[in-house]
Structures are given as structure tokens and as C-alpha cells.
Design a protein around this motif. Structure first.
Motif, short mmCIF file in Angstrom:
data_model
loop_
_atom_site.label_atom_id
_atom_site.label_comp_id
_atom_site.label_asym_id
_atom_site.label_seq_id
_atom_site.Cartn_x
_atom_site.Cartn_y
_atom_site.Cartn_z
N PHE A 93 0.84 -1.20 0.00
CA PHE A 93 0.00 0.00 0.00
C PHE A 93 0.88 1.25 0.00
O PHE A 93 0.69 2.18 -0.81
CB PHE A 93 -0.93 -0.02 1.22
N GLU A 94 1.90 1.27 0.88
CA GLU A 94 2.79 2.43 0.96
C GLU A 94 3.52 2.68 -0.35
O GLU A 94 3.65 3.82 -0.81
CB GLU A 94 3.81 2.23 2.09
N HIS A 98 2.98 5.96 -2.42
CA HIS A 98 4.18 6.77 -2.60
C HIS A 98 4.37 7.10 -4.08
O HIS A 98 4.56 8.26 -4.46
CB HIS A 98 5.35 5.94 -2.07
N LYS A 99 4.26 6.09 -4.93
CA LYS A 99 4.41 6.30 -6.38
C LYS A 99 3.35 7.26 -6.90
O LYS A 99 3.62 8.12 -7.74
CB LYS A 99 4.28 4.97 -7.12
N ALA A 100 2.12 7.10 -6.39
CA ALA A 100 1.01 7.93 -6.88
C ALA A 100 1.15 9.38 -6.41
O ALA A 100 0.85 10.31 -7.14
CB ALA A 100 -0.32 7.35 -6.40
N GLY A 101 1.65 9.54 -5.16
CA GLY A 101 1.65 10.87 -4.57
C GLY A 101 2.89 11.69 -4.87
O GLY A 101 2.81 12.90 -5.07
N ASP A 102 4.05 11.02 -4.91
CA ASP A 102 5.30 11.77 -5.01
C ASP A 102 5.65 12.18 -6.42
O ASP A 102 6.38 13.13 -6.64
CB ASP A 102 6.47 10.94 -4.45
N ASP A 103 5.18 11.42 -7.38
CA ASP A 103 5.54 11.72 -8.76
C ASP A 103 4.31 11.45 -9.63
O ASP A 103 4.27 10.49 -10.39
CB ASP A 103 6.72 10.83 -9.17
N PRO A 104 3.28 12.31 -9.47
CA PRO A 104 2.00 12.04 -10.15
C PRO A 104 2.11 11.94 -11.67
O PRO A 104 1.39 11.16 -12.28
CB PRO A 104 1.11 13.22 -9.74
N ALA A 170 -6.28 5.06 -6.72
CA ALA A 170 -5.30 6.05 -6.26
C ALA A 170 -5.94 7.34 -5.71
O ALA A 170 -5.49 7.85 -4.68
CB ALA A 170 -4.28 6.34 -7.35
N PRO A 171 -6.99 7.89 -6.37
CA PRO A 171 -7.57 9.13 -5.82
C PRO A 171 -8.08 8.98 -4.39
O PRO A 171 -8.13 9.95 -3.64
CB PRO A 171 -8.72 9.44 -6.80
N GLU A 172 -8.48 7.76 -3.99
CA GLU A 172 -9.01 7.56 -2.64
C GLU A 172 -7.91 7.46 -1.59
O GLU A 172 -8.19 7.55 -0.39
CB GLU A 172 -9.86 6.28 -2.59
#
Lengths: 195, 195
Positions: A93-94, A98-104, A170-172
């Protein structure tokens, strides 16, 4: 970048990821990759025979990073299988979050690429479920877990946590309640696994 | 259709659904709905003040049909809570799969509409989770289930079965292995609920 450095598949994939991040999946070309490396596009094609092969390889490399991270947990010292499974699910999950949030931009790029490379994604899912299977089997051997069919139970654990690793959700993952929801699902599944 | 029939909200919604199915969500207009009913668009606006309100209402009606179907199970005679929960989850999966498979145009239409009507969808999810909560509480009262916090456990059951009811997964519902996967997740969750 100097052309005297040996042109390895790895260097090409690194440059490809950077080009994809910069231009997006619809515009990035093999010529852009060659230019970023200071080589001819023929040199790139000697390593990857088609643009599709190059895109598949870069996707496999991206998914492979998560597999490696998780395998460190899977291969870790046997102890409590419950702790191992909890750590494994949290790590997955992390890693995805992390991939989704740090480098959208890069995440959005790979969201497109994975729709093109379904074989690569299927293999990734097989690797992940086989890691869960190993942990479940370890738990069964240690008398901690009960699972008549560890493969199908591992698949069920993976499917039941889809909301916390499938990129469509990812948006959730930014919602404040998501961590509690994740924990509640994990604890229910672990209760279901215990003897 | 005769204009002498009373123009009820229900008749408008029925016509709206048909118009949406025929023209698709991007092209369907209130004028199309009025034309299908043989009334002026002003008459439609007297019931639904905006196009958005009409689209929300038709989405709520569509989602409400599944809620009603499921509430028959929820409100059914108390017996085994395990059987009730299994029936409820199967009914939800079947209802969604049925909607996706039997009328793909309408399903695709609603897939667009639900992205516009997030409040309506949130309410739908609250209704569904509260039905699961009721079944979990029944199981706890009957000494069948153990759940320190039935609301959070019900949410976990709902989240863990997302793959079998969230419309983003509809393409996977045609796979031959999906029924076994669904059963494996349900059984694992039920094991987790049992005392």
C-alpha cells in the motif's frame, strides 16, 4: 551524456522513464530517448527491437521495483507469519501510494503504459500473489494460519485488498480515513487466516 | 405517449433513462426527454429544476433499485447471519454484474453519471454499508459473529469485496475464474467474522 559510456539496456530504460515523465506517454518517441542518451535511434533499437518492447520493458522495470521491495519482506527471517503478512500488505500500500503521490506525472504515465502491457501486469500480479502464498504457507507450517488451499487464500487476500493497491483507487488514497479502513480490512483478513 | 396522462417525476425519470440509453450521456438533453414524453421542456423543468438535478435523480433511482433488492435480504427473517451476509454479498455482485452484462450501453451511461453525482453515490454507499452493519450486528447479537466495532467491520467487508461490486472492475466480471475468486474472498471474510 557521453556516447563513450557503454549503452546498456538499463541506461536506455532509465532515459526512457525520464523521457516518458517529461513528454508523457502519447508524445514520447524512441528518437527522444536516443537524443537524451546522445546516441542514434538505431543504437536503441539494437537493445529493444520495437517501441512497444521498450515501453513494456520500462513498465516491467517499474513494477519490478515494488516486487523487490516486497520480496525483502517475503524472504525475511521466519517469525510471526501474521506480522510478515501485515508488513507485506502495508509495504505494498505504501509503495503504491508513494508512487502515486510523489511523482504524479510518472504515475499517470504508468497508468497508461499498464493498459498497453497486460502480459507484463499479469506477470507482476502472479509474482505478488506467489509472495503472499509463501507467507500463507509459512503460517500454515508454523501452525499459525489455517488454509486448505494457500494459493486460493493468497489470491483472496490480494483481491480483498485491491482497494489499497489497485491504481484505479489512487484518488481515494489521499482520504484521511483510508489508513483506518486499510487496517480494518487487514485485521479482518488476519482473523480469517488464524487457526 | 399521451400528454393527458399525469406527468409524474417517475414517468420523467423513466423517459430520461431511455433517452440516456439511446443518445448517451454526452448527447442526451432535457428537450429529448420532453419530446419522448410529448410535453414541453418547461413541464420537465417543473419537476427537475436543472438538467443536473434530473441526471442526479435518475442515477439515484438506478442505484436505489439495487438498494431495494438488497434490503429484502437485510430485512429478511433472522436466521444464520452468515447465510444472510453470504446471500447479501452474492446478490450485490449478481445485481452489478447483471447490470453491466445485460445492458452495457446503460451501464456505460451510468458509469459516466456516477462521476458527476458523487453525493448520490456517497449516499448509496452509506445505505449499503449500513445494511451490512445491520447483518453484522444481528450476527453479534446471535453469538455468531465477533466484531468490536460493527460499523468499521461492515465497512471492511464492503471494502474487501470492492472487486466484486465496484463498476471499475466490470471488465473482470466476465472472467471464468471470477466466481471462485468471489467465493474465496467471502469465505475468508466470514472466517474472520465468526466467534
Amino acid at each position: 551524456m557521453s556516447t563513450t559510456e557503454t549503452l546498456t539496456a538499463d541506461r536506455i530504460l532509465e532515459a526512457t522513464e525520464e523521457v516518458l515523465r517529461r513528454f508523457g506517454p502519447s508524445k514520447a518517441t524512441v528518437v527522444d530517448v536516443a537524443r537524451a542518451l546522445g546516441v542514434s535511434h538505431g543504437s536503441v533499437y539494437r537493445h529493444f527491437r520495437t517501441k512497444a518492447a521498450l515501453r513494456e520493458a520500462v513498465t516491467a522495470r517499474w513494477l519490478g521495483r515494488t516486487e523487490e521491495l516486497l520480496s525483502e519482506i517475503t524472504e525475511g527471517p521466519a517469525g510471526s507469519a501474521e506480522e510478515k503478512l501485515r508488513a507485506w500488505l502495508s509495504c505494498l500500500f505504501e509503495a503504491k501510494r508513494h508512487k502515486a503521490g510523489d511523482d504524479p506525472e510518472l504515475f499517470a504515465t504508468y497508468a497508461v503504459l499498464i493498459t498497453e502491457a497486460s502480459d507484463v501486469v499479469d506477470e507482476h500480479l502472479v509474482v505478488l500473489v506467489s509472495q503472499v502464498t509463501r507467507i500463507v504457507e509459512e503460517g500454515v507450517r508454523g501452525g499459525e494460519f489455517e488454509a486448505a488451499d494457500p494459493v486460493s487464500v493468497a489470491q483472496a487476500v490480494f483481491d480483498a485488498t485491491a482497494r489499497f493497491h489497485d491504481p484505479v483507487f489512487a484518488p481515494e488514497w489521499r482520504r484521511p480515513s483510508i489508513d483506518d479502513e486499510f487496517r480494518a480490512v487487514c485485521e479482518l483478513l488476519l482473523r480469517g487466516l488464524r487457526v
